[in-house]
Motif scaffolding. Structure first.
Motif, PDB file in Angstrom:
ATOM      1  N   UNK A   1       8.929  -9.916  27.361  1.00 58.02           N
ATOM      2  CA  UNK A   1       9.334 -10.922  28.343  1.00 58.02           C
ATOM      3  C   UNK A   1      10.548 -11.685  27.842  1.00 58.02           C
ATOM      4  N   UNK A   2      10.575 -11.942  26.539  1.00 57.92           N
ATOM      5  CA  UNK A   2      11.732 -12.619  25.948  1.00 57.92           C
ATOM      6  C   UNK A   2      12.986 -11.764  26.116  1.00 57.92           C
ATOM      7  N   UNK A   3      12.871 -10.467  25.838  1.00 55.24           N
ATOM      8  CA  UNK A   3      14.013  -9.568  25.997  1.00 55.24           C
ATOM      9  C   UNK A   3      14.538  -9.626  27.432  1.00 55.24           C
ATOM     10  N   UNK A   4      13.631  -9.545  28.388  1.00 53.99           N
ATOM     11  CA  UNK A   4      14.042  -9.596  29.795  1.00 53.99           C
ATOM     12  C   UNK A   4      14.724 -10.919  30.115  1.00 53.99           C
ATOM     13  N   UNK A   5      14.152 -12.020  29.613  1.00 52.93           N
ATOM     14  CA  UNK A   5      14.728 -13.327  29.901  1.00 52.93           C
ATOM     15  C   UNK A   5      16.140 -13.452  29.338  1.00 52.93           C
ATOM     16  N   UNK A   6      16.343 -13.029  28.089  1.00 49.64           N
ATOM     17  CA  UNK A   6      17.664 -13.157  27.466  1.00 49.64           C
ATOM     18  C   UNK A   6      18.682 -12.274  28.180  1.00 49.64           C
ATOM     19  N   UNK A   7      18.282 -11.098  28.599  1.00 45.19           N
ATOM     20  CA  UNK A   7      19.185 -10.222  29.340  1.00 45.19           C
ATOM     21  C   UNK A   7      19.633 -10.883  30.642  1.00 45.19           C
ATOM     22  N   UNK A   8      18.687 -11.482  31.358  1.00 41.87           N
ATOM     23  CA  UNK A   8      19.031 -12.110  32.635  1.00 41.87           C
ATOM     24  C   UNK A   8      19.813 -13.402  32.427  1.00 41.87           C
ATOM     25  N   UNK A   9      19.534 -14.110  31.337  1.00 40.84           N
ATOM     26  CA  UNK A   9      20.336 -15.299  31.030  1.00 40.84           C
ATOM     27  C   UNK A   9      21.784 -14.899  30.794  1.00 40.84           C
ATOM     28  N   UNK A  10      21.979 -13.820  30.051  1.00 41.09           N
ATOM     29  CA  UNK A  10      23.338 -13.327  29.806  1.00 41.09           C
ATOM     30  C   UNK A  10      23.974 -12.838  31.112  1.00 41.09           C
ATOM     31  N   UNK A  11      23.171 -12.236  31.977  1.00 36.16           N
ATOM     32  CA  UNK A  11      23.691 -11.789  33.274  1.00 36.16           C
ATOM     33  C   UNK A  11      24.179 -12.971  34.102  1.00 36.16           C
TER      34      UNK A  11
END
Length: 317
Positions: free
Chosen positions: A256-266
């Motif tokens: 979930x952290x990986x997904x969150x950081x990816x979307x934050x960068x997006x």
């Protein structure tokens, strides 16, 4: 007889590094959505107004005179801005590490302090503004078009343009100013240490750094997101132990952290660049634009295109 003044011993702070990353003065009138993971250590001084935030699973009501300490890799979200006027605060962000250890986290800085003497607050504000002036003088030595800023990239994106920024090799004169800023930034952190000394431990504490090592590892691989097995192997932990560490730190599983950081960068790329959406999808490791758009829609309640359009036109996201 000569007096010898020398300290040649090695110490625990030989590799301390305090590097100022930004100084910003904010006046917020409404809440900002999304959980945000701070890349750097940040300190806030609240000048006026009220706000409710959630910081590392704890909810705080902030008011004038409060000091907020946010270690790097902390999770923060806005819950409410008071109605009596804008929430006005100064922000000081820096890399503050001893080697790989977060300098601020190891001294257990309290996340929010509410009873600091006003004289101490005024002194911190005065020194912050002095440092901000020095920083501005430093920036004047550069060609303005080459200076990267959130505002400049934001405007460029709204005009459908992209900007690449150089890595500077500082001249001797620029080096003198840069060293002055580094020194004044360190002195500001020292002053904050002194102001909060009665609330800090007598000695720094050891803490498990592995979850933060994994966070850095994830950030380096946004284009090719690591699996749970790869993250656990990176810090020589079992998958279950890694899950427990992330749950304790962020209230999220590692994936979930990986997904969150990816979307934050997006979100950053959508707002601060003019990259096509398919390129953004590739940069954060989605196999195609369709899968990225679906994940973004589930997270934000709107498509990436709509998110960019509404924000650049000044609409509230």
């Amino acid at each position: 007889m000569n007096t010898l003044i020398e300290f040649s011993n090695q110490s625990s702070l030989d590799h301390v590094n305090i590097n100022v990353r930004w100084l910003k003065e904010w006046k917020l009138n409404d809440t900002r959505p999304n959980l945000f993971i701070f890349p750097y250590t940040a300190f806030w001084i609240v000048l006026s107004g009220t706000a409710v935030i959630e910081l590392n699973h704890t909810r705080y009501t902030l008011k004038q005179g409060d000091i907020v300490s946010i270690p790097s890799k902390s999770a923060q979200s806005w819950k409410e801005i008071g109605t009596g006027g804008p929430f006005h605060y100064l922000s000081f962000a820096c890399e503050a590490k001893t080697g790989m250890v977060d300098f601020i986290r190891s001294y257990q800085f309290p996340e929010v302090v509410t009873d600091v003497d006003q004289v101490e607050i005024d002194r911190l504000v005065e020194e912050w503004r002095s440092l901000a002036w020095e920083y501005n003088e430093f920036l004047k030595r550069f060609d303005e078009k080459d200076i990267k800023s959130t505002e400049k990239v934001f405007i460029s994106a709204s005009m459908g343009k992209g900007i690449s920024f150089p890595i500077f090799t500082l001249s001797t004169d620029q080096t003198v100013l840069y060293l002055r800023i580094r020194a004044k930034g360190t002195l500001w952190v020292q002053q904050l240490f002194q102001t909060l000394r009665s609330r800090l431990p007598d000695h720094p504490i050891a803490y498990d750094t592995r979850v933060f090592e994994v966070c850095a590892y994830v950030e380096q691989r946004l284009h090719d997101p690591p699996t749970l097995d790869e993250m656990a192997s990176f810090v020589s932990l079992s998958k279950e132990h890694l899950r427990k560490l992330f749950q304790a730190s962020y209230g999220l599983s590692p994936m979930q952290y990986v997904k969150h950081v990816r979307l934050q960068h997006a979100r950053d790329l959508l707002l601060l660049t003019s990259f096509p959406i398919k390129d953004i999808a590739s940069r954060i490791g989605y196999e195609d634009q369709h899968h990225f758009s679906r994940a973004f829609q589930q997270s934000e309640g709107m498509s990436p295109k709509e998110y960019r359009r509404r924000t650049l036109q000044g609409g509230r996201v």
